[in-house]
Motif scaffolding. Structure first.
Motif, PDB file in Angstrom:
ATOM      1  N   GLY A   1       7.184 -36.203  53.026  1.00  0.00           N
ATOM      2  CA  GLY A   1       6.661 -36.405  51.676  1.00  0.00           C
ATOM      3  C   GLY A   1       5.164 -36.560  51.635  1.00  0.00           C
ATOM      4  N   ARG A   2       4.707 -37.503  50.821  1.00  0.00           N
ATOM      5  CA  ARG A   2       3.281 -37.685  50.600  1.00  0.00           C
ATOM      6  C   ARG A   2       2.555 -38.182  51.831  1.00  0.00           C
ATOM      7  N   GLU A   3       3.282 -38.842  52.734  1.00  0.00           N
ATOM      8  CA  GLU A   3       2.638 -39.365  53.938  1.00  0.00           C
ATOM      9  C   GLU A   3       2.002 -38.254  54.760  1.00  0.00           C
ATOM     10  N   LEU A   4       2.601 -37.079  54.714  1.00  0.00           N
ATOM     11  CA  LEU A   4       2.052 -35.951  55.459  1.00  0.00           C
ATOM     12  C   LEU A   4       0.669 -35.599  54.924  1.00  0.00           C
ATOM     13  N   CYS A   5       0.527 -35.595  53.618  1.00  0.00           N
ATOM     14  CA  CYS A   5      -0.760 -35.252  52.996  1.00  0.00           C
ATOM     15  C   CYS A   5      -1.764 -36.393  53.134  1.00  0.00           C
ATOM     16  N   ASP A   6      -1.281 -37.627  52.936  1.00  0.00           N
ATOM     17  CA  ASP A   6      -2.181 -38.781  52.972  1.00  0.00           C
ATOM     18  C   ASP A   6      -2.793 -39.014  54.346  1.00  0.00           C
ATOM     19  N   PHE A   7      -2.159 -38.489  55.395  1.00  0.00           N
ATOM     20  CA  PHE A   7      -2.689 -38.691  56.747  1.00  0.00           C
ATOM     21  C   PHE A   7      -4.115 -38.164  56.851  1.00  0.00           C
ATOM     22  N   CYS A   8      -4.363 -37.025  56.176  1.00  0.00           N
ATOM     23  CA  CYS A   8      -5.719 -36.461  56.159  1.00  0.00           C
ATOM     24  C   CYS A   8      -6.489 -36.843  54.895  1.00  0.00           C
ATOM     25  N   HIS A   9      -5.793 -36.796  53.777  1.00  0.00           N
ATOM     26  CA  HIS A   9      -6.458 -37.045  52.488  1.00  0.00           C
ATOM     27  C   HIS A   9      -6.496 -38.538  52.210  1.00  0.00           C
TER      28      HIS A   9
ATOM     29  N   ASP B   1       4.007 -37.978  37.702  1.00  0.00           N
ATOM     30  CA  ASP B   1       5.369 -38.069  38.230  1.00  0.00           C
ATOM     31  C   ASP B   1       5.539 -37.377  39.585  1.00  0.00           C
ATOM     32  N   PRO B   2       5.023 -36.168  39.782  1.00  0.00           N
ATOM     33  CA  PRO B   2       5.173 -35.556  41.113  1.00  0.00           C
ATOM     34  C   PRO B   2       4.499 -36.374  42.216  1.00  0.00           C
ATOM     35  N   VAL B   3       3.361 -36.993  41.864  1.00  0.00           N
ATOM     36  CA  VAL B   3       2.663 -37.824  42.858  1.00  0.00           C
ATOM     37  C   VAL B   3       3.507 -39.054  43.185  1.00  0.00           C
ATOM     38  N   ALA B   4       4.052 -39.671  42.129  1.00  0.00           N
ATOM     39  CA  ALA B   4       4.865 -40.866  42.329  1.00  0.00           C
ATOM     40  C   ALA B   4       6.074 -40.563  43.200  1.00  0.00           C
ATOM     41  N   LYS B   5       6.594 -39.353  43.110  1.00  0.00           N
ATOM     42  CA  LYS B   5       7.774 -38.965  43.888  1.00  0.00           C
ATOM     43  C   LYS B   5       7.402 -38.327  45.221  1.00  0.00           C
ATOM     44  N   GLY B   6       6.100 -38.280  45.521  1.00  0.00           N
ATOM     45  CA  GLY B   6       5.662 -37.700  46.783  1.00  0.00           C
ATOM     46  C   GLY B   6       5.827 -36.204  46.858  1.00  0.00           C
TER      47      GLY B   6
END
Length: 450
Positions: free
Chosen positions: A73-81, A94-99
């Motif tokens: 989920g979002r953790e993959l993106c947040d690792f860099c961003h 809503d899409p952000v909240a759901k990752g």
């Protein structure tokens, strides 16, 4: 638990003639035509551009050429961003909240720096917000697909993901409206609260993105005015037609009470300077060009710019939208009710006594000349026999001439310090003097207008 994902040539866009998936680790996932379409973008995601597939993917089983994502989920993106981590406002898309970052972004590349899945931002937003752009009149940023001019795509502190409070956001572009509101002594109540009380933010079928046509929108609050306008025996067409309320009122703020753009006399003159013609070339509503003559002396309400003192501007039950009865016949048996309009301001006593030294200035000594003219059963003169109701060359609105059947009777009135004289078509020259009685001539009786 991370689930292995078999990355097959067919599923990941390998060319039709590519070799079978490798059974051992490889350094370049796009070599030999495998996953070549991953690179087929104007703008590449950083890891994709340098073939660093291992930033996001790792082998599950090299022999089977299967992979898993390093994070979910979002953790993959947040690792860099990391700039997006911990910056959430109270309102989250809503899409952000759901990752679900990949519902909007392509992880490998796109035609723009945002790596959006659609060519235009508006197309992407419209996938979910299907009803937003329905309407024949569109807000310019919405029409140009500039959703992020007003909305933050990920999180915000304001409802609707607005970048700042709604009214503040609108006025940041509509500075002329802000100036009008702040510089005007009278402001429309909704504009001090929220622009969206009257406007839609994206599109509507009414001009200026109004929630409804002007009349319907205004009447949603001003119900009493709508009732008056629609139930009146005599209707005022500008109130009901075209721009309706906006024909006479400013919607945001103005210099005058009632949000009038100018005093009502000047406003009414925009339409009523010249006669309004009806079918067959007949005059439907007479013009009042005398109001535009600066040398003329206006009637008191007109001088104050208050046409509503005599006219029901939204609609009424009297002809000419008058607020009370005003006798139309030239000859009229005196009755207070017949002149109810005039007696709203003028004392009815001026015509009720033969003698007075206070009730009227139109007297010869103490003999009331108002009484002399009107107190006759058959041929009592109405107010319009001598007065112009809007403006005239003389004080007290004495008319230059008045219509009597087909004849325009001249009055030839001359004012003096203590009285005056007239030489009308209905009797010979007569004078009056309030200080000492002049040799006034009693007007001869006349029959009804032919």
């Amino acid at each position: 638990m991370r689930i292995p994902v078999a990355i097959l040539v067919l599923a990941m866009g390998a060319t039709a003639g590519a070799e079978a998936p490798p059974t051992e680790r490889v350094r370049d996932c796009t070599a030999g035509g495998c996953h070549a379409t991953t690179m087929d973008h104007k703008v590449l995601h950083g890891p994709t551009a340098v073939a660093a597939c291992s930033m996001c993917h790792e082998y599950a089983d090299p022999a089977k050429h299967t992979f898993i994502l390093k994070r979910q989920g979002r953790e993959l993106c947040d690792f860099c961003h990391i700039d997006k981590v911990g910056t959430e406002g109270p309102v989250v898309h809503d899409p952000v909240a759901k990752g679900q970052c990949l519902s909007c972004h392509n992880p490998h590349g796109a035609d723009d720096r945002g790596l959006l899945r659609k060519a235009a931002l508006s197309q992407l937003c419209a996938d979910c917000h299907k009803e937003t752009l329905k309407g024949s009149h569109m807000h310019t940023p919405a029409a140009e697909g500039k959703c992020t001019d007003c909305h933050s795509p990920h999180t915000a502190s304001q409802p609707g993901l607005l970048s700042m409070p709604g009214r503040e956001l609108c006025l940041s572009c509509h500075s002329s409206v802000e100036y009008q509101i702040e510089s005007s002594p009278f402001a429309h109540a909704p504009v001090l609260r929220d622009c969206l009380e009257c406007h839609t933010a994206h599109a509507s079928d009414a001009p200026d993105q109004l929630k409804a046509a002007p009349r319907a929108l205004c009447s949603s609050c001003h119900q009493q005015q709508e009732l008056i306008a629609t139930s009146a025996t005599h209707r005022h067409s500008p109130v009901l037609n075209d721009r309706a309320c906006l024909n006479c009122h400013t919607p945001h703020g103005g210099e005058r009470a009632g949000l009038m753009p100018e005093n009502t006399a000047a406003l009414c003159l925009n339409c009523h300077k010249d006669p309004i013609m009806g079918p067959g070339g007949k005059i439907k509503v007479g013009g009042v060009p005398e109001l535009a003559v600066k040398a003329f002396i206006p009637h008191g309400p007109v001088a104050e710019g208050d046409c509503a003192a005599c006219h029901d501007v939204h609609g009424g039950d009297q002809a000419k939208l008058l607020t009370a009865t005003y006798a139309k016949p030239f000859y009229q048996k005196f009755d207070v009710q017949a002149y109810a309009l005039c007696f709203k301001c003028h004392s009815e006593k001026l015509a009720q006594s033969q003698t007075t030294d206070t009730d009227t200035g139109f007297r010869d000594g103490t003999r009331s000349l108002h009484y002399l003219h009107v107190a006759k059963d058959a041929v009592g003169r109405s107010c319009r026999a001598c007065h112009s109701v809007h403006a005239s060359k003389t004080s007290c609105q004495i008319a230059e001439s008045v219509r009597f059947g087909e004849w325009q009777i001249p009055l030839n009135y001359t004012k003096t310090d203590d009285g005056g004289s007239c030489s009308p078509g209905c009797h010979k020259t007569a004078t009056y003097d309030r200080e000492r009685q002049a040799s006034a001539t009693r007007p001869p009786p006349r029959g009804p207008v032919p």
